[in-house]
Write a protein that holds these residues in place. Structure first.
Motif, PDB file in Angstrom:
ATOM      1  N   GLN A 257      36.743  23.117  74.332  1.00 19.11           N
ATOM      2  CA  GLN A 257      37.841  23.956  74.819  1.00 19.11           C
ATOM      3  C   GLN A 257      38.954  23.112  75.443  1.00 19.11           C
ATOM      4  OE1 GLN A 257      34.772  26.632  76.882  1.00 19.11           O
ATOM      5  NE2 GLN A 257      36.476  28.033  76.493  1.00 19.11           N
ATOM      6  N   ARG A 258      38.593  22.012  76.068  1.00 18.83           N
ATOM      7  CA  ARG A 258      39.621  21.147  76.649  1.00 18.83           C
ATOM      8  C   ARG A 258      40.410  20.431  75.540  1.00 18.83           C
ATOM      9  NH1 ARG A 258      37.387  23.955  79.497  1.00 18.83           N
ATOM     10  NH2 ARG A 258      39.269  25.069  78.866  1.00 18.83           N
TER      11      ARG A 258
ATOM     12  N   MET B 249      44.079  19.462  84.762  1.00 17.13           N
ATOM     13  CA  MET B 249      43.924  18.487  83.690  1.00 17.13           C
ATOM     14  C   MET B 249      45.290  17.942  83.283  1.00 17.13           C
ATOM     15  SD  MET B 249      41.999  18.880  79.982  1.00 17.13           S
ATOM     16  CE  MET B 249      43.409  19.423  78.998  1.00 17.13           C
TER      17      MET B 249
ATOM     18  N   ARG C 259      38.772  27.136  82.696  1.00 15.87           N
ATOM     19  CA  ARG C 259      39.736  26.098  82.332  1.00 15.87           C
ATOM     20  C   ARG C 259      40.276  25.455  83.602  1.00 15.87           C
ATOM     21  NH1 ARG C 259      44.715  27.231  78.147  1.00 15.87           N
ATOM     22  NH2 ARG C 259      45.935  25.334  78.508  1.00 15.87           N
ATOM     23  N   PRO C 260      40.221  24.136  83.704  1.00 19.52           N
ATOM     24  CA  PRO C 260      40.685  23.481  84.938  1.00 19.52           C
ATOM     25  C   PRO C 260      42.202  23.544  85.065  1.00 19.52           C
ATOM     26  CG  PRO C 260      40.119  21.841  83.290  1.00 19.52           C
ATOM     27  CD  PRO C 260      39.728  23.164  82.711  1.00 19.52           C
TER      28      PRO C 260
ATOM     29  N   TRP D 153      32.360  23.320  76.614  1.00 18.34           N
ATOM     30  CA  TRP D 153      33.508  23.295  77.536  1.00 18.34           C
ATOM     31  C   TRP D 153      34.478  22.179  77.148  1.00 18.34           C
ATOM     32  CZ3 TRP D 153      35.375  19.721  81.069  1.00 18.34           C
ATOM     33  CH2 TRP D 153      36.182  20.192  82.104  1.00 18.34           C
ATOM     34  N   GLY D 154      33.947  21.034  76.737  1.00 16.51           N
ATOM     35  CA  GLY D 154      34.798  19.924  76.313  1.00 16.51           C
ATOM     36  C   GLY D 154      35.601  20.254  75.073  1.00 16.51           C
TER      37      GLY D 154
ATOM     38  N   ASP E 243      42.911  22.871  74.638  1.00 12.32           N
ATOM     39  CA  ASP E 243      43.980  22.881  75.648  1.00 12.32           C
ATOM     40  C   ASP E 243      45.027  21.825  75.323  1.00 12.32           C
ATOM     41  OD1 ASP E 243      42.543  24.804  77.022  1.00 12.32           O
ATOM     42  OD2 ASP E 243      41.793  23.418  78.560  1.00 12.32           O
ATOM     43  N   TYR E 244      44.548  20.604  75.005  1.00  7.80           N
ATOM     44  CA  TYR E 244      45.506  19.548  74.681  1.00  7.80           C
ATOM     45  C   TYR E 244      46.291  19.884  73.416  1.00  7.80           C
ATOM     46  CZ  TYR E 244      47.766  15.552  72.805  1.00  7.80           C
ATOM     47  OH  TYR E 244      48.736  14.753  72.253  1.00  7.80           O
TER      48      TYR E 244
ATOM     49  N   PHE F 294      41.462  14.234  85.379  1.00 14.21           N
ATOM     50  CA  PHE F 294      41.209  15.302  86.332  1.00 14.21           C
ATOM     51  C   PHE F 294      41.397  14.735  87.734  1.00 14.21           C
ATOM     52  CE2 PHE F 294      38.622  15.957  82.565  1.00 14.21           C
ATOM     53  CZ  PHE F 294      38.962  17.254  82.203  1.00 14.21           C
TER      54      PHE F 294
ATOM     55  N   LEU G 273      42.308  12.392  79.011  1.00 14.33           N
ATOM     56  CA  LEU G 273      42.410  13.635  79.765  1.00 14.33           C
ATOM     57  C   LEU G 273      41.918  13.361  81.180  1.00 14.33           C
ATOM     58  CD1 LEU G 273      41.065  16.164  77.100  1.00 14.33           C
ATOM     59  CD2 LEU G 273      43.422  15.414  77.498  1.00 14.33           C
TER      60      LEU G 273
END
Length: 405
Positions: free
Chosen positions: A221-222, A62, A58-59, A218-219, A225-226, A87, A85
């Protein structure tokens, strides 16, 4: 070189023996829930090293920008939000996230999170949705011209995203164009978010490097996150949903990230829900040849050598346990091997039994249009490769059972 001819004859399915889902690599057998946690970690490592590749964590950098919203979308049925989103990498274009929430539901809303194939603007015929400017696969039905969306593209995927029905049932939808994350093209799939974690922006995936499927997962999962930051969304009740290649990504996202409450695989086929060892319809050799950017480099070693795989897709589906998983097929979609999808789900059953969750309440593939509901759910509908309102009706019923009641 492996054959690139698809087999559609059940009598030509080779003899095979599935690797034991519950047996550790050292030969020991998982017999308790704690054993399964260890075995699960072993399987995740195998899938990362041999199939989907290792994606980044996880970055930490973001940032979400809600740049457009409406409390009166879809004739007052929904709240619409559009989010970028960001970065802290200049070369990475912000990801565009579209959310619809039911307008008249109190409290945090359970959500369906999924990627779309031709841009957020295709999900609904809504002029407020930002028209994607990214590269797209050629498609006359989606009004793509010179690999770019046009105004005529709006709403072209609405049948695949029945948002009015979804929000009417009390659920929200969060979606993102998969090409924002990784263009679906072997020559430049790295032009998406790859620069966040791979300095080399050229070439196919390395031996254990995530390919496009891993990046699309992975996207998802982002997106989650949001949703954890959105007070109207219940991030503890998010379903990862996807069709075809994006069904592979949805299950892989939920397999790795236990924040997802459940996952739905719609016609995901080879290296998704279907058993690889059956070599029916699309095969490992065919998928690696046609889409060399989808999986890690190591996966190409198994083209035409499915029995050499240390795993198979029943193990992939079992990674969701004890959470609910739904697999769906279409009777004319032989390329995705409907029987292989059912058999993989059935072969994942021992883990659900071990965890005291029951299993798949069918010994044989059910008739068309007669879904089998449970913590492991399955249906096969009449028709071709696609996700339809019929599929969504079953998925909403499934969500009602596990996310609401």
């Amino acid at each position: 070189m492996p054959s690139l001819e698809a087999n559609y004859n059940e009598t030509q399915v080779p003899a095979y023996e599935l690797p034991d889902l519950l047996r550790f690599e050292n030969g020991e057998l998982a017999q308790t829930p704690d054993d399964w946690r260890r075995r699960r970690s072993e399987l995740l490592a195998l899938f990362r090293s041999q199939v989907y590749g290792q994606a980044p964590p996880r970055p930490a950098n973001m940032r979400a920008e809600v740049y457009e919203s409406s409390a009166d979308a879809l004739d007052g049925l929904a709240v619409r939000r559009q989010i970028r989103l960001h970065f802290d990498v200049p070369e990475i274009t912000p990801l565009e996230l579209l959310i619809y929430l039911p307008a008249h539901v109190e409290g945090p809303t359970p959500m369906f999170a999924g990627l779309n194939f031709f841009g957020n603007h295709t999900v609904q015929d809504d002029p407020a949705i930002t028209l994607s400017s990214r590269w797209m696969r050629a498609s006359d039905p989606y009004a793509v011209v010179n690999h770019r969306a046009t105004e005529a593209s709006r709403g072209k995927a609405a049948s695949r995203w029945p948002v009015r029905e979804i929000v009417g049932r009390g659920y929200g939808v969060a979606t993102m164009y998969y090409g924002d994350l990784a263009p679906d093209n072997a020559d430049f799939y790295r032009d998406g978010v790859q620069g966040l974690f791979a300095p080399d922006r050229t070439g196919l995936p390395g031996a254990e490097e995530a390919g496009a499927i891993g990046i699309w997962a992975w996207g998802l999962q982002r997106i989650l996150d949001y949703l954890e930051t959105d007070e109207q969304a219940d991030a503890t009740r998010v379903t990862a949903v996807g069709h075809s290649r994006l069904g592979k990504a949805a299950v892989w996202a939920a397999a790795q990230d236990e924040r997802f409450a459940m996952a739905i695989s719609n016609n995901s086929g080879c290296t998704g829900a279907a058993l690889s060892r059956r070599c029916f319809g699309e095969t490992v050799g065919i998928i690696n040849e046609k889409f060399p950017h989808w999986f890690c480099g190591n996966y190409k070693r198994y083209s035409g050598r499915e029995n050499a795989l240390p795993l198979d897709q029943h193990m992939f589906l079992a990674l969701l346990a004890p959470r609910p998983i739904y697999v769906a097929s279409a009777d004319e979609d032989l390329w995705a091997d409907p029987l292989g999808e059912f058999l993989a789900l059935k072969a994942a059953e021992p883990v659900y039994h071990l965890l005291g969750m029951g299993g798949l309440s069918a010994e044989a593939m059910p008739p068309i249009g007669e879904p089998v509901h449970g913590v492991q759910s399955y249906h096969i509908r009449q028709g071709t490769h696609g996700i339809t309102s019929e599929d969504w009706a079953y998925y909403l019923d499934h969500a009602d059972r596990f996310l609401v009641s």
